[in-house]
Write a protein that holds these residues in place. Structure first.
Motif, mmCIF file in Angstrom:
data_model
loop_
_atom_site.group_PDB
_atom_site.id
_atom_site.type_symbol
_atom_site.label_atom_id
_atom_site.label_comp_id
_atom_site.label_asym_id
_atom_site.label_seq_id
_atom_site.Cartn_x
_atom_site.Cartn_y
_atom_site.Cartn_z
ATOM 1 N N MET A 13 13.942 9.217 -13.169
ATOM 2 C CA MET A 13 12.499 9.230 -12.932
ATOM 3 C C MET A 13 12.084 7.806 -12.570
ATOM 4 S SD MET A 13 9.491 10.489 -15.516
ATOM 5 C CE MET A 13 9.798 9.250 -16.760
ATOM 6 N N PHE A 14 11.177 7.682 -11.632
ATOM 7 C CA PHE A 14 10.753 6.382 -11.134
ATOM 8 C C PHE A 14 9.256 6.224 -11.351
ATOM 9 C CE2 PHE A 14 14.463 7.868 -8.977
ATOM 10 C CZ PHE A 14 15.285 6.758 -8.935
ATOM 11 N N GLY A 15 8.852 5.014 -11.700
ATOM 12 C CA GLY A 15 7.439 4.746 -11.938
ATOM 13 C C GLY A 15 6.975 3.531 -11.168
ATOM 14 N N LEU A 16 5.679 3.491 -10.899
ATOM 15 C CA LEU A 16 5.074 2.372 -10.186
ATOM 16 C C LEU A 16 3.692 2.138 -10.768
ATOM 17 C CD1 LEU A 16 5.396 0.410 -7.758
ATOM 18 C CD2 LEU A 16 4.193 2.114 -6.395
ATOM 19 N N ALA A 17 3.406 0.893 -11.113
ATOM 20 C CA ALA A 17 2.093 0.545 -11.670
ATOM 21 C C ALA A 17 1.731 -0.860 -11.222
ATOM 22 C CB ALA A 17 2.137 0.608 -13.193
ATOM 23 N N LEU A 18 0.443 -1.119 -11.142
ATOM 24 C CA LEU A 18 0.002 -2.480 -10.864
ATOM 25 C C LEU A 18 0.266 -3.338 -12.089
ATOM 26 C CD1 LEU A 18 -3.392 -2.021 -8.998
ATOM 27 C CD2 LEU A 18 -1.232 -2.830 -8.062
ATOM 28 N N GLU A 75 0.806 -1.223 0.000
ATOM 29 C CA GLU A 75 0.000 0.000 0.000
ATOM 30 C C GLU A 75 0.841 1.276 0.000
ATOM 31 O OE1 GLU A 75 -3.033 1.668 3.230
ATOM 32 O OE2 GLU A 75 -3.513 -0.354 2.524
ATOM 33 N N ASP A 76 2.006 1.257 0.619
ATOM 34 C CA ASP A 76 2.819 2.463 0.771
ATOM 35 C C ASP A 76 3.971 2.581 -0.229
ATOM 36 O OD1 ASP A 76 1.293 3.460 2.854
ATOM 37 O OD2 ASP A 76 2.505 2.477 4.388
ATOM 38 N N MET A 77 4.035 1.718 -1.214
ATOM 39 C CA MET A 77 5.134 1.765 -2.187
ATOM 40 C C MET A 77 5.206 3.103 -2.911
ATOM 41 S SD MET A 77 5.012 -1.970 -3.921
ATOM 42 C CE MET A 77 6.640 -2.095 -4.604
ATOM 43 N N TYR A 78 4.055 3.706 -3.154
ATOM 44 C CA TYR A 78 4.039 4.985 -3.876
ATOM 45 C C TYR A 78 4.826 6.059 -3.127
ATOM 46 C CZ TYR A 78 0.738 7.132 -0.660
ATOM 47 O OH TYR A 78 0.158 7.690 0.446
ATOM 48 N N LYS A 79 4.921 5.945 -1.812
ATOM 49 C CA LYS A 79 5.658 6.933 -1.032
ATOM 50 C C LYS A 79 7.150 6.881 -1.353
ATOM 51 C CE LYS A 79 2.408 6.900 2.830
ATOM 52 N NZ LYS A 79 2.229 6.582 4.249
ATOM 53 N N ILE A 80 7.672 5.678 -1.546
ATOM 54 C CA ILE A 80 9.081 5.526 -1.911
ATOM 55 C C ILE A 80 9.333 6.122 -3.288
ATOM 56 C CG2 ILE A 80 10.887 3.841 -2.463
ATOM 57 C CD1 ILE A 80 9.549 2.026 -0.320
ATOM 58 N N GLN A 90 -2.811 -8.427 -10.061
ATOM 59 C CA GLN A 90 -3.072 -7.216 -9.293
ATOM 60 C C GLN A 90 -2.431 -7.235 -7.900
ATOM 61 O OE1 GLN A 90 -5.018 -4.366 -10.495
ATOM 62 N NE2 GLN A 90 -4.286 -5.439 -12.296
ATOM 63 N N ASP A 91 -1.869 -8.375 -7.488
ATOM 64 C CA ASP A 91 -1.155 -8.445 -6.213
ATOM 65 C C ASP A 91 0.309 -8.047 -6.360
ATOM 66 O OD1 ASP A 91 -3.386 -9.292 -4.759
ATOM 67 O OD2 ASP A 91 -2.994 -11.405 -5.207
ATOM 68 N N LYS A 92 0.736 -7.762 -7.598
ATOM 69 C CA LYS A 92 2.114 -7.360 -7.865
ATOM 70 C C LYS A 92 2.151 -5.949 -8.424
ATOM 71 C CE LYS A 92 4.198 -11.829 -8.517
ATOM 72 N NZ LYS A 92 5.081 -12.648 -9.347
ATOM 73 N N ALA A 93 3.255 -5.273 -8.157
ATOM 74 C CA ALA A 93 3.488 -3.933 -8.693
ATOM 75 C C ALA A 93 4.756 -3.961 -9.530
ATOM 76 C CB ALA A 93 3.637 -2.930 -7.551
ATOM 77 N N VAL A 94 4.803 -3.122 -10.535
ATOM 78 C CA VAL A 94 5.976 -3.009 -11.408
ATOM 79 C C VAL A 94 6.646 -1.674 -11.099
ATOM 80 C CG1 VAL A 94 6.797 -2.956 -13.777
ATOM 81 C CG2 VAL A 94 4.848 -4.410 -13.165
ATOM 82 N N PHE A 95 7.899 -1.749 -10.650
ATOM 83 C CA PHE A 95 8.698 -0.575 -10.324
ATOM 84 C C PHE A 95 9.687 -0.376 -11.469
ATOM 85 C CE2 PHE A 95 12.633 1.108 -8.363
ATOM 86 C CZ PHE A 95 12.146 2.324 -7.915
ATOM 87 N N THR A 96 9.736 0.838 -12.002
ATOM 88 C CA THR A 96 10.559 1.114 -13.172
ATOM 89 C C THR A 96 11.428 2.346 -12.930
ATOM 90 O OG1 THR A 96 8.766 0.255 -14.534
ATOM 91 C CG2 THR A 96 10.508 1.421 -15.668
#
Length: 56
Positions: free
Chosen positions: A36-41, A17-22, A46-52
């Motif tokens: 630049m950093f990105g985050l998407a489901l 839930e708090d990954m967006y804060k990072i 939907q239980d995983k997030a992709v950090f780019t």
């Protein structure tokens, strides 16, 4: 002037839930270094997030 965005790295992680804060603090702190950093489901899980990480 070339405004190309270069993909540096992508990783799939368990969604938290708090990954967006990072991602937010990384973007604010490192924007002067052209990062630049990105985050998407994940579209498939939907239980995983992709950090780019991108270079701008």
């Amino acid at each position: 002037m070339d405004n190309k965005i270069e993909l540096l790295s992508t990783i799939s992680l368990k969604h938290s839930e708090d990954m967006y804060k990072i991602v937010n603090v990384l973007n604010r702190t490192l924007k002067d270094q052209d990062l630049m950093f990105g985050l998407a489901l994940d579209d498939e899980d939907q239980d995983k997030a992709v950090f780019t990480i991108y270079r701008t």
